[in-house]
Enzyme design. Structure first.
Site, PDB file in Angstrom:
ATOM      1  CG  ASP A  27      -2.068   0.973   1.103  1.00  0.00           C
ATOM      2  OD1 ASP A  27      -2.350   1.415  -0.028  1.00  0.00           O
ATOM      3  OD2 ASP A  27      -2.677   1.308   2.134  1.00  0.00           O
ATOM      4  CG  ASN A  29       1.794   1.511  -5.251  1.00  0.00           C
ATOM      5  OD1 ASN A  29       2.730   1.318  -4.471  1.00  0.00           O
ATOM      6  ND2 ASN A  29       1.263   0.544  -5.981  1.00  0.00           N
ATOM      7  CG  HIS A  44      -0.694   2.018  -9.257  1.00  0.00           C
ATOM      8  ND1 HIS A  44      -0.849   1.705  -7.922  1.00  0.00           N
ATOM      9  CD2 HIS A  44      -1.807   2.738  -9.589  1.00  0.00           C
ATOM     10  CE1 HIS A  44      -1.995   2.216  -7.478  1.00  0.00           C
ATOM     11  NE2 HIS A  44      -2.584   2.852  -8.463  1.00  0.00           N
ATOM     12  CB  SER A  73     -13.030  -8.227  -4.312  1.00  0.00           C
ATOM     13  OG  SER A  73     -12.835  -8.353  -2.922  1.00  0.00           O
ATOM     14  CD  GLU A  74     -13.305  -5.388  -0.903  1.00  0.00           C
ATOM     15  OE1 GLU A  74     -12.094  -5.703  -0.925  1.00  0.00           O
ATOM     16  OE2 GLU A  74     -14.212  -6.221  -0.769  1.00  0.00           O
ATOM     17  NE  ARG A  78      -7.845   1.929  -5.170  1.00  0.00           N
ATOM     18  CZ  ARG A  78      -6.633   2.049  -4.709  1.00  0.00           C
ATOM     19  NH1 ARG A  78      -5.669   2.487  -5.491  1.00  0.00           N
ATOM     20  NH2 ARG A  78      -6.356   1.754  -3.466  1.00  0.00           N
ATOM     21  CG  LEU A 138      10.038 -16.884  -3.737  1.00  0.00           C
ATOM     22  CD1 LEU A 138      10.668 -16.762  -2.345  1.00  0.00           C
ATOM     23  CD2 LEU A 138      10.087 -15.504  -4.386  1.00  0.00           C
ATOM     24  NE  ARG A 195      -2.782  -1.387   4.521  1.00  0.00           N
ATOM     25  CZ  ARG A 195      -4.019  -1.513   4.068  1.00  0.00           C
ATOM     26  NH1 ARG A 195      -4.786  -2.485   4.488  1.00  0.00           N
ATOM     27  NH2 ARG A 195      -4.518  -0.656   3.196  1.00  0.00           N
TER      28      ARG A 195
HETATM   29  C1  IPE Z   1      -5.427  -2.815  -0.140  1.00  0.00           C
HETATM   30  O1  IPE Z   1      -5.090  -1.483  -0.331  1.00  0.00           O
HETATM   31  C2  IPE Z   1      -5.414  -3.550  -1.440  1.00  0.00           C
HETATM   32  C3  IPE Z   1      -4.130  -3.649  -2.133  1.00  0.00           C
HETATM   33  C4  IPE Z   1      -2.968  -3.244  -1.716  1.00  0.00           C
HETATM   34  C5  IPE Z   1      -4.192  -4.307  -3.409  1.00  0.00           C
HETATM   35  P1  IPE Z   1      -6.203  -0.334  -0.399  1.00  0.00           P
HETATM   36  O2  IPE Z   1      -5.461   0.944  -0.472  1.00  0.00           O
HETATM   37  O3  IPE Z   1      -7.158  -0.621  -1.496  1.00  0.00           O
HETATM   38  O4  IPE Z   1      -6.939  -0.519   1.008  1.00  0.00           O
HETATM   39  P2  IPE Z   1      -7.930   0.480   1.769  1.00  0.00           P
HETATM   40  O5  IPE Z   1      -9.006   0.828   0.811  1.00  0.00           O
HETATM   41  O6  IPE Z   1      -7.138   1.682   2.163  1.00  0.00           O
HETATM   42  O7  IPE Z   1      -8.399  -0.286   2.961  1.00  0.00           O
HETATM   43  C1  IPE Z   2      -1.786   0.222  -3.293  1.00  0.00           C
HETATM   44  O1  IPE Z   2      -1.520   1.567  -3.346  1.00  0.00           O
HETATM   45  C2  IPE Z   2      -1.958  -0.375  -4.650  1.00  0.00           C
HETATM   46  C3  IPE Z   2      -3.318  -0.843  -4.949  1.00  0.00           C
HETATM   47  C4  IPE Z   2      -4.339  -0.793  -4.165  1.00  0.00           C
HETATM   48  C5  IPE Z   2      -3.505  -1.409  -6.269  1.00  0.00           C
HETATM   49  P1  IPE Z   2      -2.694   2.631  -3.294  1.00  0.00           P
HETATM   50  O2  IPE Z   2      -3.085   2.963  -4.691  1.00  0.00           O
HETATM   51  O3  IPE Z   2      -3.793   2.176  -2.415  1.00  0.00           O
HETATM   52  O4  IPE Z   2      -1.938   3.856  -2.647  1.00  0.00           O
HETATM   53  P2  IPE Z   2      -2.550   4.928  -1.656  1.00  0.00           P
HETATM   54  O5  IPE Z   2      -3.141   4.194  -0.485  1.00  0.00           O
HETATM   55  O6  IPE Z   2      -3.582   5.702  -2.422  1.00  0.00           O
HETATM   56  O7  IPE Z   2      -1.371   5.768  -1.282  1.00  0.00           O
HETATM   57 MG    MG Z   3      -4.173   2.427  -0.423  1.00  0.00          MG
END
Ligand code: IPE
Ligand code: IPE
Ligand code: MG
Length: 261
Positions: A27, A29, A44, A73-74, A78, A138, A195
């Protein structure tokens, strides 16, 4: 929390202090990109580059399985353009990196609901799994369109079907019955969950499988999470005592604790 510049010496750790399976929520990016006035897509892309470094370090440390949460899945909720960019990145990474991973002895596996992907992508996923299936250096599990609740629901459906067909009786159901229908029944459960990005939640990742996993949260944004950050997480793991409900005296008395819940 990790201090990025602390050098870690893991040479003294025994084999049982190294996690066999690490599951990572990559998380941060978007925030990484925002800080640099870049598009989220570039964030990303930077995240994908960091995957290679972390995988390499995992291999060096003797980690057997790495599971990466790439798209939940959520995440379909976006903005459409971000979803499209993430899907394109997934396809191009799969096309460009399978061969290199194969050469490094990485076995690729995918978990999540594939039915949402087009035919071409589904067959590329199967092809990359087939190509790499005998590799032993791996195992890399990519969770795409994955949700822990979806995983448990799918398992429940499979079991209910067997009961309906008379192949299984309700009295015989056990935790093992459920485990055997979940995403990776043949792999060890995650020992360490990481995380990045500062959020302290599981976000519907491996809900069942994380029951006794050691949790580690880092403020470092994923595109900055390098091999040294990974070593810090492993060092923290090595310092934990996994008790599975027993007392520390029982553990100190030497009983190796199996995951018999
Ligand atoms: C969790 O990250 C999913 C991935 C890293 C693929 P999110 O950024 O989507 O999580 P929430 O929405 O903050 O809980
Ligand atoms: C995690 O990074 C990658 C995915 C969920 C695909 P985010 O895109 O959630 O990055 P933040 O949380 O917005 O910084
Ligand atoms: Mg995020």
């Amino acid at each position: 929390m990790d201090q990025k510049n602390d050098k870690v010496d893991l040479e003294c750790l025994g084999n049982d202090e190294i996690p066999r399976h690490i599951a990572i929520v990559m998380d941060g990016n978007g925030r990484w990109a925002k800080k640099r006035f870049l598009s989220r897509t570039l964030g990303h892309q930077a995240g994908v580059r960091m995957v290679h470094k972390v995988l390499e370090r995992c291999g060096q440390r003797g980690v057997e399985v790495v599971t990466l949460f790439a798209f939940s899945s959520e995440n379909w909720h976006r903005p459409q353009e971000e979803v499209s960019a993430l899907m394109s990145l997934f396809v191009s990474t799969l096309e460009q990196q399978t061969e290199a991973l194969h050469e490094k002895g990485v076995r690729l596996r995918f978990i999540g609901d594939r039915s949402a992907f087009n035919r071409k992508l589904q067959s590329e996923i199967v092809a990359s799994e087939q190509k790499t299936r005998d590799n032993t250096h791996l195992t890399l599990v990519i969770a795409v369109n994955y949700g822990g609740r979806w995983d448990i629901l799918e398992a429940t459906r499979m079991i209910a079907r067997k009961v309906e067909q008379g192949k299984l009786s309700v009295a015989d159901l056990s935790q093992e019955t459920i485990e055997n229908q979940l995403a990776f029944p043949d792999l060890p459960e995650p020992d360490l969950f990481i995380r990045t990005g500062g959020e302290v939640r599981i976000s519907n990742f491996l809900l069942w499988q994380l029951a006794y996993t050691e949790l580690y949260f880092s403020d470092t944004l994923w595109p900055d999470f390098d091999g040294n950050c990974l070593d810090l997480a492993i060092e923290a793991y090595a310092g934990r005592q996994r008790r599975y409900g027993r007392t520390s005296v029982q553990i100190a008395a030497g009983a190796k604790v199996p995951v018999a819940l």
